[in-house]
Design an enzyme around this catalytic site. Structure first.
Site, PDB file in Angstrom:
ATOM      1  N   ASN A 140      27.950  21.537  15.801  1.00  0.00           N
ATOM      2  CA  ASN A 140      27.444  20.135  16.331  1.00  0.00           C
ATOM      3  C   ASN A 140      28.610  19.888  17.136  1.00  0.00           C
ATOM      4  OD1 ASN A 140      24.926  19.406  15.023  1.00  0.00           O
ATOM      5  ND2 ASN A 140      26.169  19.941  13.190  1.00  0.00           N
TER       6      ASN A 140
ATOM      7  N   ARG B 234      54.189  50.140  66.663  1.00  0.00           N
ATOM      8  CA  ARG B 234      54.901  49.074  66.752  1.00  0.00           C
ATOM      9  C   ARG B 234      55.866  48.959  68.109  1.00  0.00           C
ATOM     10  NH1 ARG B 234      57.862  52.633  61.897  1.00  0.00           N
ATOM     11  NH2 ARG B 234      59.417  53.594  63.052  1.00  0.00           N
TER      12      ARG B 234
ATOM     13  N   ARG C 259      27.715  15.036  19.842  1.00  0.00           N
ATOM     14  CA  ARG C 259      28.992  15.296  19.563  1.00  0.00           C
ATOM     15  C   ARG C 259      29.849  16.459  20.155  1.00  0.00           C
ATOM     16  NH1 ARG C 259      28.757  15.763  13.203  1.00  0.00           N
ATOM     17  NH2 ARG C 259      26.427  16.351  13.519  1.00  0.00           N
TER      18      ARG C 259
END
Length: 453
Positions: free
Chosen positions: A223, A436, A14
């Site tokens: 269950n 950069r 179940r």
């Protein structure tokens, strides 16, 4: 001394899952762990777990516990399951407790009461509870205080189904009931050998059967997924209440999820939606903001984790803060007064006292010196495609926005890195590193481009 047998062989159809029922997680550990730990709390001389469906997986989960494992090759009912424990209890003459692997709410005190029932002369004692809705449980038949029998729901008449006293599935016997188990017959709708049939067998032998009444919650067997959630709700409510009684502040406590392994100190504050898992420890006066998730994480006293932060295997020091929307991965250590802001990710890195990383940064495999400032968009590029490498940033260093530090690399104490730089070499102490392309302004270019139409 007594022995204890846990029946954990059922498939749990179940649950609608490929995972064996007793391995479904409940507050961070398998369902079966609750039955085992409750049994161990009573100090049994022997503890046997009967497994069946998914036996290898279940045995793997049991390796951390001092148990013996019996295997029920065919799942033919609870009486047949208990019979499989007989080889492990040969020569044992004391009382035997029997419980189910899917009843996580049983209390040690209740099981002690069952043992007392047989130590006082009964051949068999069973746990019963009275439920407002007994659907799904075996009903107890009584004549005054004497237990006459147990009828499974699928075999019960409408009159018997109206009975609200039910069998909770926990038993004690004066000794291992070997001969009685051999007398059980599968004369029922499911053609299974039921443990409650021992009631009639004991009575036929002239031996007394007694009932011990427990709390309704203790009978909750899992269950279905719904029942698993119900058990989780009961455990969570008890955990929250216990911590609040110890001085923890919970705002909207019903929304807080925490596991039994979590430790909280007085004056800690938990806002709505908090999730605390594993070995998380929250120090005195620390605060966990809304919808934060902490797993195996330590918050030292006065630390703050703000909304929607996720931390796993991290340490947040005294007065330090993380978030909102921060990510602290395993090995992230934030010392005193460190601040890690929104959309900052830290992995396997040590941030010394006073470090600030306000937003949009990644610090992986790094050590950042005291008082350093990490700008927005900074990345420690720690992976070369094969191996991880470390970045070291010195005390008081200033890393400008959108810089990339390509590890292995070191930035010295007091050094500065210009915004947008890609740093591949060491930056000396107190130096400025700029890596950069130089800016060029082409006068009038934008106007000419627009005029070209």
């Amino acid at each position: 001394m007594h022995a204890h047998v846990i029946l954990a062989a059922g498939q749990g159809t179940r649950m609608r899952s490929h995972l064996p029922k007793v391995l479904h997680p409940l507050l961070g550990k398998p369902l079966l762990a609750y039955a085992v730990e409750t049994a161990l709390a009573l100090g049994p001389q022997r503890l046997v777990v009967v497994v069946g469906h998914g036996a290898e997986q279940v045995m793997g989960a049991l390796r951390a516990y001092p148990v013996e494992v019996a295997v029920q090759e065919e799942q033919l009912g609870t009486a047949h399951a208990l019979l499989q424990a007989e080889p492990f209890l040969q020569g044992f003459s004391g009382p035997v407790l029997v419980t189910q692997g899917d009843t996580p709410l049983l209390r040690p005190e209740t099981l002690r009461a069952l043992l007392e029932g047989v130590r006082e002369g009964a051949g068999m004692a069973l746990l019963t509870v009275e439920l407002p809705d007994p659907t799904g449980y075996g009903r107890i038949l009584r004549q005054g205080e004497e237990v006459l029998g147990n009828v499974e729901e699928k075999d019960a008449s409408p009159e018997v189904r109206a009975i609200r006293e039910v069998n909770a599935g926990a038993y004690a016997f004066g000794g291992f009931p070997l001969q009685a188990l051999r007398e059980v017959r599968a004369e029922n709708a499911a053609r299974e050998y039921y443990l409650p049939d021992l009631i009639a067998i004991y009575r036929a032998q002239g031996r007394r059967v007694v009932a011990v009444r427990g709390g309704a919650e203790e009978a909750l067997g899992v269950n279905t997924r719904e029942e698993l959630a119900r058990a989780e709700g009961v455990l969570l409510q008890a955990l929250r209440r216990a911590w609040m009684l110890r001085g923890v502040r919970m705002i909207l406590p019903e929304s807080v999820y925490l596991e039994p392994s979590v430790e909280l100190a007085p004056d800690a504050t938990l806002w709505p939606g908090v999730v605390l898992k594993g070995k998380t420890r929250i120090g005195e006066g620390a605060e966990v903001g809304p919808y934060a998730v902490l797993e195996d994480t330590v918050l030292e006293p006065g630390a703050r984790v703000l909304a929607h932060t996720v931390a796993q295997g991290a340490v947040v020091g005294r007065g330090a803060s993380a978030g909102p929307f921060a990510r602290l991965r395993p090995g992230a250590v934030l010392r005193e007064e460190v601040h890690v802001g929104n959309f900052v990710e830290v992995k396997n890195s040590l941030l010394h006292p006073g470090v600030k990383a306000g937003h949009l940064a990644y610090l992986g495999d790094a050590e950042v010196g005291e008082g350093a400032n990490i700008g927005a968009g900074v990345i420690t590029a720690n992976f070369d495609g094969k191996r991880k490498h470390q970045t070291r940033i010195g005390k008081g260093a200033f890393i400008g926005s959108n810089a990339v530090l390509v590890a292995p690399v070191e930035v010295g104490d007091g050094a500065m890195v210009g915004a947008g730089s890609v740093i591949t070499q060491e930056v000396p102490e107190d130096a400025l590193a700029v890596a950069r392309g130089r800016q060029r302004n082409l006068e009038g270019y934008a106007r000419r481009w627009r005029e070209r139409g």
